[in-house]
Each structure stands twice: as structure tokens, then as C-alpha cells.
Design a protein around this motif. Sequence first.
Motif, mmCIF file in Angstrom:
data_model
loop_
_atom_site.group_PDB
_atom_site.id
_atom_site.type_symbol
_atom_site.label_atom_id
_atom_site.label_comp_id
_atom_site.label_asym_id
_atom_site.label_seq_id
_atom_site.Cartn_x
_atom_site.Cartn_y
_atom_site.Cartn_z
ATOM 1 N N TYR A 1 0.878 -1.158 -0.088
ATOM 2 C CA TYR A 1 -0.001 -0.188 -0.045
ATOM 3 C C TYR A 1 0.793 1.210 0.074
ATOM 4 N N GLU A 2 1.919 1.269 0.892
ATOM 5 C CA GLU A 2 2.744 2.501 0.791
ATOM 6 C C GLU A 2 3.600 2.702 -0.313
ATOM 7 N N GLU A 3 3.758 1.702 -0.977
ATOM 8 C CA GLU A 3 4.330 1.711 -2.284
ATOM 9 C C GLU A 3 3.181 2.556 -3.637
ATOM 10 N N TRP A 4 2.188 1.702 -3.571
ATOM 11 C CA TRP A 4 1.020 2.311 -4.192
ATOM 12 C C TRP A 4 0.597 3.743 -3.957
ATOM 13 N N GLN A 5 0.735 4.249 -2.955
ATOM 14 C CA GLN A 5 0.503 5.405 -2.477
ATOM 15 C C GLN A 5 1.515 6.639 -3.092
ATOM 16 N N GLU A 6 2.849 5.962 -2.893
ATOM 17 C CA GLU A 6 3.889 6.890 -3.426
ATOM 18 C C GLU A 6 3.753 7.081 -4.906
ATOM 19 N N GLU A 7 3.536 5.846 -5.659
ATOM 20 C CA GLU A 7 3.565 5.823 -7.125
ATOM 21 C C GLU A 7 2.272 6.605 -7.726
ATOM 22 N N THR A 8 1.110 6.337 -7.078
ATOM 23 C CA THR A 8 -0.134 6.913 -8.024
ATOM 24 C C THR A 8 -0.971 7.820 -6.823
ATOM 25 N N GLY A 9 -0.787 7.688 -5.702
ATOM 26 C CA GLY A 9 -1.530 8.602 -4.697
ATOM 27 C C GLY A 9 -2.917 7.844 -4.370
ATOM 28 N N VAL A 10 -2.833 6.481 -4.699
ATOM 29 C CA VAL A 10 -4.362 6.052 -4.435
ATOM 30 C C VAL A 10 -4.590 5.817 -2.860
ATOM 31 N N ARG A 11 -5.912 6.052 -2.613
ATOM 32 C CA ARG A 11 -6.413 5.768 -1.174
ATOM 33 C C ARG A 11 -7.288 4.756 -1.248
ATOM 34 N N LEU A 12 -7.143 3.721 0.036
ATOM 35 C CA LEU A 12 -7.657 2.576 -0.094
ATOM 36 C C LEU A 12 -8.668 2.731 1.163
ATOM 37 N N ILE A 13 -10.010 2.368 1.012
ATOM 38 C CA ILE A 13 -10.954 2.227 2.157
ATOM 39 C C ILE A 13 -11.690 1.025 2.133
ATOM 40 N N ALA A 14 -11.709 0.399 3.425
ATOM 41 C CA ALA A 14 -12.009 -0.943 3.565
ATOM 42 C C ALA A 14 -13.468 -0.814 4.435
ATOM 43 N N VAL A 15 -14.456 -1.512 3.936
ATOM 44 C CA VAL A 15 -15.751 -1.401 4.485
ATOM 45 C C VAL A 15 -15.982 -2.743 5.034
ATOM 46 N N SER A 16 -16.219 -2.859 6.243
ATOM 47 C CA SER A 16 -16.885 -3.995 7.128
ATOM 48 C C SER A 16 -18.119 -4.212 7.002
ATOM 49 N N ILE A 17 -18.422 -5.412 6.353
ATOM 50 C CA ILE A 17 -19.855 -5.595 6.430
ATOM 51 C C ILE A 17 -20.365 -6.665 7.644
ATOM 52 N N ASP A 18 -19.405 -6.878 8.863
ATOM 53 C CA ASP A 18 -19.709 -7.444 10.065
ATOM 54 C C ASP A 18 -21.005 -6.894 10.731
ATOM 55 N N GLU A 19 -21.617 -8.014 11.061
ATOM 56 C CA GLU A 19 -22.782 -7.566 12.004
ATOM 57 C C GLU A 19 -22.803 -7.789 13.298
ATOM 58 N N GLY A 20 -23.497 -7.163 13.981
ATOM 59 C CA GLY A 20 -23.852 -7.375 15.400
ATOM 60 C C GLY A 20 -22.454 -7.383 16.315
ATOM 61 N N GLN A 21 -21.901 -8.373 17.246
ATOM 62 C CA GLN A 21 -21.044 -8.516 18.177
ATOM 63 C C GLN A 21 -19.617 -8.577 17.151
ATOM 64 N N ASN A 22 -19.811 -9.177 15.874
ATOM 65 C CA ASN A 22 -18.657 -9.325 14.987
ATOM 66 C C ASN A 22 -18.023 -7.728 14.669
ATOM 67 N N SER A 23 -18.794 -6.933 14.647
ATOM 68 C CA SER A 23 -18.288 -5.424 14.428
ATOM 69 C C SER A 23 -17.536 -5.115 15.344
ATOM 70 N N SER A 24 -17.491 -5.594 16.590
ATOM 71 C CA SER A 24 -16.611 -5.141 17.553
ATOM 72 C C SER A 24 -14.994 -5.811 17.215
ATOM 73 N N LYS A 25 -15.349 -6.518 16.338
ATOM 74 C CA LYS A 25 -13.803 -7.191 16.094
ATOM 75 C C LYS A 25 -12.968 -6.519 14.902
ATOM 76 N N VAL A 26 -13.548 -5.615 14.552
ATOM 77 C CA VAL A 26 -12.875 -4.738 13.330
ATOM 78 C C VAL A 26 -11.794 -3.901 13.669
ATOM 79 N N ARG A 27 -12.208 -2.993 14.642
ATOM 80 C CA ARG A 27 -10.923 -2.156 15.012
ATOM 81 C C ARG A 27 -9.687 -2.838 15.579
ATOM 82 N N PRO A 28 -9.974 -4.023 16.484
ATOM 83 C CA PRO A 28 -8.595 -4.650 16.799
ATOM 84 C C PRO A 28 -8.055 -5.373 15.766
ATOM 85 N N LEU A 29 -8.829 -5.782 14.731
ATOM 86 C CA LEU A 29 -8.197 -6.451 13.691
ATOM 87 C C LEU A 29 -7.509 -5.573 12.895
#
Length: 160
Positions: free
Chosen positions: A69-97
Motif C-alpha cells: 500500500y505504501e508503495e502504491w500511494q507513493e506511485e499513484t496517490g491511491v487511497r484505500l477504504i476498507a468497508v466491513s460488513i460485519d454484523e452485531g458482535q462481530n463488528s466489535s472485532k474490526v478495530r482490533p483486527l
Amino acid sequence: MKKLIFAIVALAIAFVSQAQLPSVKLRDINGQTVDTSTLSNDGKPMIVSFFATWCKPCLRELKAINEVYEEWQEETGVRLIAVSIDEGQNSSKVRPLAESEGWEYQVLLDPNGEMKRALGIQMIPYVMVLDGQGNIVYQHNGYTDGGEEELISKVRSLSD
């Protein structure tokens, strides 16, 4: 009649090729509200990746992207956004992950599947590439090792 049908088909194709992110209010992993229609990257491409903590191919893909990702950003300026579809209690696992994996990209939570539904996404992992104007120019679901190379080639083609 043929001209009318051609015009309708051409208009439909133009509409689909110029599709943008819908306006959905999501939270990031820090609890801040984000309107997805306002996501941008100062005229540079963006990658939006839909994932879940329980989805092994999703995690392999995000890990592979994170490694370059760092190389991609330097080369192209690309930005990545990850969208979690985890529901309920699983959504609390996203930040620690995200923290344990050292993800430098923005992570949003879509626990009710609003954005996923608005975009008609059926399966994950699901990745989109947006051009600098926010138009969705490439979409793909599933992941096989090395698939991230196809993503960066799409991003590079936007930079030419």
C-alpha cells in the motif's frame, strides 16, 4: 425504433459507467460518522474493499494490499477504504483486527449492510476502483493470490 433502443442502451451504459458511491451514513472504527458520497482523494483514484472479519479471502486480499500500500500511494496517490460488513458482535472485532494488522487505510463499518445493498453487492470480497472524479470504473468480487496486481494496474491506467 432502432435509434430509440440504441439511445436507451447508450444512456444506460453511460449511467452505469459513471456510477458513484451512494450516500450512506457509516461510522469509522473511531466512531466518527462518514457520508460515503463525500469520500474523495483530491482527484486521485480510490479503492473501496468490502470485507468481513470472518472472510478468509477478504483478509488475505487486505493483507496483500497492506504489504504494498505504501508503495502504491507513493506511485499513484491511491487511497484505500476498507468497508466491513460485519454484523452485531462481530463488528466489535474490526478495530482490533485493523490495529493488529497495521492497516493504514480508513476502515468503515456497514453493520446493517446499507452500503452493500445500495451497491448491489452479493458476495465478498468485493473491490471497486474509482477514478479521481469518484466514478466507479472497475468492480470485482472474489480473491485469488496475486489479484492485487490487477487492482494496481487498473489504478495505474487511471494515472496515465
